[in-house]
Design an enzyme around this catalytic site. Structure first.
Site, PDB file in Angstrom:
ATOM      1  NE  ARG A 124       2.173  -3.193   1.234  1.00  0.00           N
ATOM      2  CZ  ARG A 124       2.966  -2.199   1.636  1.00  0.00           C
ATOM      3  NH1 ARG A 124       2.510  -0.958   1.624  1.00  0.00           N
ATOM      4  NH2 ARG A 124       4.189  -2.440   2.076  1.00  0.00           N
TER       5      ARG A 124
ATOM      6  CG  ASP B   2       3.839  -6.221  -0.457  1.00  0.00           C
ATOM      7  OD1 ASP B   2       3.838  -5.317  -1.315  1.00  0.00           O
ATOM      8  OD2 ASP B   2       3.538  -6.032   0.731  1.00  0.00           O
TER       9      ASP B   2
ATOM     10  CB  SER C 228       6.603  -5.392   1.775  1.00  0.00           C
ATOM     11  OG  SER C 228       5.300  -5.138   2.244  1.00  0.00           O
TER      12      SER C 228
ATOM     13  CE1 TYR D 124       0.164   1.815   2.462  1.00  0.00           C
ATOM     14  CE2 TYR D 124      -1.607   0.263   1.986  1.00  0.00           C
ATOM     15  CZ  TYR D 124      -0.382   0.823   1.666  1.00  0.00           C
ATOM     16  OH  TYR D 124       0.290   0.386   0.562  1.00  0.00           O
TER      17      TYR D 124
ATOM     18  CD  GLN E 164       3.076 -11.357   4.836  1.00  0.00           C
ATOM     19  OE1 GLN E 164       4.022 -12.073   5.167  1.00  0.00           O
ATOM     20  NE2 GLN E 164       2.172 -10.944   5.710  1.00  0.00           N
TER      21      GLN E 164
END
Length: 935
Positions: free
Chosen positions: A262, A271, A274, A369, A268
């Protein structure tokens, strides 16, 4: 080429058949000659009766005729055996290629001579990559039930829009009947998009080589899949070990979309986490407002004042930011907390107040994260939450740790302290929840506080199935289309998104995967360490002296250089003054731009760089059509510049609008048309009535335009003034165009030439607006990169055109022409490589072999070309030298940008934007134009 290709494809088959015939025939002859002389086999007579198919009898010839017949029959059998064997090998090769999509090495593939993996030429690419036309994508209907609620999963892994995307790449798509009904996509919608609708899952899995799913497949579904199927789906391997083992046993190559790296910029676009988190954050606020018994926004009514609801969002990831923005849009007072201090700016930009504890500890972990915090930090965090829960009406938690249970952030005591009627939405419910009193998958009331235990990736997106399916399907389709060159499929195990999401392949579990660590720095040899002399420690006074001396040396160098440049005359002095002031002013205003507005800033500066149109307009000539080569180059430069101008300001406006909220008060940007009309109108009216001298007043117009362009950059320092910045940039460019047209008229441009200029400017503007208006919002960054190349192209064309018009110039203009053409060419190729990497046309890590040596050689060639252009060894070859230097600079831009990884491409685009500005400044020196220097 076709004959060559046909030979490569069929030569092996034909040769194998002929060899089989020869081998069998030779073996049979030897057997008859040496083992059974006379052709007598097993004591049978040479002539024997054989019953015919009609019940009668027939006699086979004896002697040589019988042996010849046996030879012919055996040869034909061998021919058929060889043909079917070779076809079988080819079919097996195709199945292997389809199931794996690629090869680990060229040795395993046995590429033809002259071919390598990555060669896209016809007759070679199909040996290492599978044509998409030979592969079928199957879309299954989701059958999983949501935990707790037992509702059916409503999302679908493909939509009519994504089907068209896949078909454009060459894939055939089959969809299970009813797969998209719950997401508001009918079977007819899929048929109209070009997909084939099959009656059930069994039929889909029988035909598909690639399977698309949203939720992890059940073990029953895995059992029904064909071996060597390629699966794209959410898998959650840490929680579904039995499923991973089943996929391994079934020899399925599986890509888990939930394992996509990610933090990689290019990934992206693929992803799904997300995308789903964005929907979940929005939906969390909608669910909370549904269960909240009061207004979200504050109101003043005749019956009394209603305070706005107070919302606390814990976790400022994608879901948290989406929740903050939606709660703010609904009129709530929003507060947010995250252990990662880097999220502060994002929270503030989304409209929330960032809360902090009094302990300085960074909670940023790997992969984007958060990490686990110390006990002291957690204690301070718990106290903060206790205070906030007592004040807030709605609490939304989003904290997840990959592969581990969700951290407990709110204890029972926190919930007990909340006001009656409050709502808690726990988006981490699927892994146990952030709230101690949450019941995963349930909505219930505890102590008069409503608990919504609907999870981030399971429940919430399924409650917005059409929107969630659209985003999920686009992620899936873009990921699949990125795997291989255009119209081909290839699994590149060195590609980070591909390898990171690969769970198992060919009966081998490949998860978890740890990216290779960088090579350690070799330790210095002992003898080298022994030979090194100890470094003397310098005192603070010496360090201060060295720093001051270095700064003084640089200042002295600049002073001497400027004084020497002043000897070139007043024109050079004026232009250098303009350039220096513009550099100082631009640097100051850019420092004030917030990071969230960097993309609009790049877009508006790129649009302003379209002032390369000034050089093109001033050099245009002929009649209604250009007459000379230099005039054609000038017209082309003006055209591509206006494409950049028209599209650039549209892109900037669209980017700024992404930050707008429905509740924002209008800034009335239409009022900015007044200064623009006054600027252009007064100049035109004054010139028409003879109040102003066109040639002299155009210089003041250029000064005003430059100030407006600097104001445009300053305006993008914040969201509140971004509309002002975009309007000032547009006004400055319009004024500059008006001044340039006036200057062209004053210099004797005929009505035919002015008509030609008007048509070119209008055509370029319309084309740019059309392209920028139609491109998807997610593709705007790469479109900015593509438009960068137009600025460089215009600068190069103008410089070459100027060299054609004035073959003999002084050293200053000659140097400016060479630099403008070279920097422009570097910007063109560099920007196109950046566009290709961002668009996924080439791999983000694709590099040219020997890039460092090649770039150094090209840089030396550019420098040598400048010297040869100023001191031509062969008179009359100045233009050829200029073109050769331009070509070397173009190659340099290609090589240098190709060495940049996909994740760092935004930085490369920023540098290329700076390069386009320098190309524009060089063009200003070529034309002695202060406006281009002031930009």
């Amino acid at each position: 080429m076709f004959q060559k290709h046909l030979g490569r494809r069929s030569r092996g088959v034909l040769l194998s058949i002929l060899l089989s015939v020869v081998l069998v025939a030779g073996g049979w002859t030897a057997f008859e000659t040496f083992v059974q002389p006379g052709g007598n086999r097993g004591g049978l007579r040479p002539s024997q009766q054989v019953k015919s198919s009609h019940g009668g009898s027939s006699s086979l010839p004896d002697g040589e005729d019988s042996q010849s017949l046996r030879f012919v029959g055996t040869s034909l059998g061998a021919l058929a055996l060889g043909a079917f064997g070779c076809l079988g090998l080819r079919a097996r090769e195709r199945l292997v290629r389809q199931s794996r999509g690629g090869y680990d090495s060229g040795e395993e593939l046995r590429l033809p001579e002259g071919c390598i993996i990555g060669d896209l030429s016809e007759g070679c690419v199909e040996y290492w990559a599978t044509p998409c036309a030979e592969m079928t994508v199957g879309v299954l209907k989701e059958t999983a039930l949501q935990s707790g609620t037992k509702e059916i999963e409503k999302r679908v892994s493909a939509t009519p829009a994504s089907v068209k995307m896949l078909q454009a790449e060459g894939f055939r798509v089959v969809v299970q009947a009813g797969a998209g009904v719950n997401a508001e996509f009918s079977d007819d919608d899929f048929r109209e998009a070009g997909a084939e609708v099959l009656p059930d899952a069994k039929a889909v899995m029988h035909q598909a080589t690639i399977i698309f799913k949203v939720r992890p497949p059940s073990e029953k579904e895995v059992g029904a899949m064909r071996k060597d199927t390629i699966l794209f789906s959410m898998v959650y391997p840490a929680q579904n070990e039995k499923l991973v083992e089943k996929l391994k046993e079934k020899n399925i190559t599986c890509f888990a979309m939930d394992q996509m790296p990610r933090t990689l910029s290019r990934a992206q676009a693929y992803d799904v986490l997300s995308s789903m988190a964005n929907i979940a954050g929005y939906r969390a606020v909608v669910e909370a407002s549904h269960h909240f018994g009061r207004f979200c926004a504050g109101q003043f009514t005749a019956a009394g004042k209603v305070d706005p609801a107070k919302v606390l969002v814990i976790g400022a990831g994608v879901a948290g930011l989406a929740a903050i923005q939606q709660a703010k849009n609904m009129g709530c007072v929003v507060r947010a907390f995250d252990v990662r201090p880097a999220t502060r700016e994002q929270v503030v930009a989304a409209g929330g107040e960032f809360l902090e504890v009094n302990i300085n500890e960074d909670g940023s972990g790997t992969g984007g994260y958060a990490k686990e915090m110390s006990k002291e930090f957690i204690d301070a965090e718990m106290e903060l939450f206790r205070q906030q829960c007592a004040e807030c009406d709605i609490v939304i938690t989003t904290a997840l740790i990959p592969g581990k249970p969700a951290p407990k952030l709110l204890k029972k005591e926190h919930i007990d302290g909340m006001k009656a009627g409050s709502v808690v939405v726990d988006l981490a419910a699927e892994t146990g929840g952030n709230v101690e009193t949450t019941r995963p998958g349930e909505i219930y009331e505890y102590n008069k506080v409503t608990h919504v235990g609907l999870s981030l990736y399971e429940h919430m997106p399924s409650r917005m199935p059409a929107q969630a399916s659209f985003l999920f399907a686009n992620n899936m389709a873009k990921f699949l289309c990125s795997m291989g060159p255009k119209n081909f499929f290839f699994i590149d195990y060195d590609d980070v998104p591909t390898r990171g999401s690969l769970i198992c392949r060919q009966g081998t579990v490949t998860w978890p995967w740890t990216p290779p660590a960088p090579a350690p720095t070799p330790a210095p040899k002992e003898e080298e360490v022994a030979e090194q002399e100890p470094v003397a420690q310098i005192s603070p006074e010496e360090e201060s002296f060295n720093s001051t001396a270095s700064a003084a040396a640089w200042v002295s160098f600049v002073v001497v250089a400027l004084l020497l440049a002043g000897t070139a005359g007043s024109t050079m002095t004026t232009m250098l003054t303009t350039l220096a002031l513009a550099l100082i002013g631009g640097a100051q205003v850019v420092y004030g731009v917030v990071p969230a507005l960097h993309s609009p800033l790049m877009s508006v500066t790129n649009a302003i760089s379209g002032l390369t149109v000034v050089g093109g307009v001033l050099m245009m000539g002929g009649g209604l059509m250009p007459e000379t080569l230099s005039q054609w180059l000038a017209a082309l430069a003006a055209l591509v510049s206006m494409v950049n101008v028209g599209g650039g300001f549209v892109m900037t406006r669209r980017m700024i609008d992404m930050f707008k909220r429905d509740t924002d008060v209008s800034q009335f940007p239409e009022l900015y048309a007044l200064p623009a009309l006054l600027f252009v109108g007064l100049y035109g009216a004054g010139s028409y009535f003879g109040i102003m001298d066109l040639a002299q007043e155009s210089q003041m117009v250029y000064l005003v335009a430059s100030m407006m362009c600097i104001g445009a950059i300053s305006g993008l320092s914040s969201q509140q003034t971004a509309q002002f910045g975009n309007a000032m940039g547009l006004s400055g460019v319009l004024g500059a165009l008006a001044g340039t047209l006036g200057l062209a008229y004053a210099q004797g441009a005929s009505s035919a030439v002015l008509t030609q200029i008007a048509v070119v400017l209008a055509a370029g503007t319309g084309l740019g607006i059309g392209v920028a208006s139609q491109v998807e919002i997610t593709s705007l960054p790469q479109l900015v990169a593509a438009f960068h190349s137009l600025v460089g192209l215009a600068a190069s064309l103008t410089a070459v055109g100027s060299a054609l018009q004035h073959s003999s110039t002084d050293a200053m203009h000659a140097t400016s022409e060479y630099l403008a053409s070279g920097i422009g060419a570097l910007t063109v190729t560099g920007s196109m490589v950046a566009f290709a990497k961002l668009q996924g046309l080439v791999g983000g890590n694709a590099k040219l072999p020997g890039g460092n040596v090649l770039s150094g050689s090209l840089a030396a060639a550019v420098a040598a070309g400048l010297y040869a252009f100023l001191q031509p060894p062969i008179p009359g070859f100045e233009l050829q030298t200029l073109l050769a230097g331009t070509a070397a600079a173009a190659g340099l831009g290609l090589v240098v940008t190709s060495q940049v990884g996909g994740a760092d491409m935004p930085v490369a685009i920023t540098l290329l934007n700076s390069a386009s500005g320098w190309a524009l400044a060089a063009e200003g020196f070529v034309l002695s134009n202060n406006l281009l220097l002031g930009r």
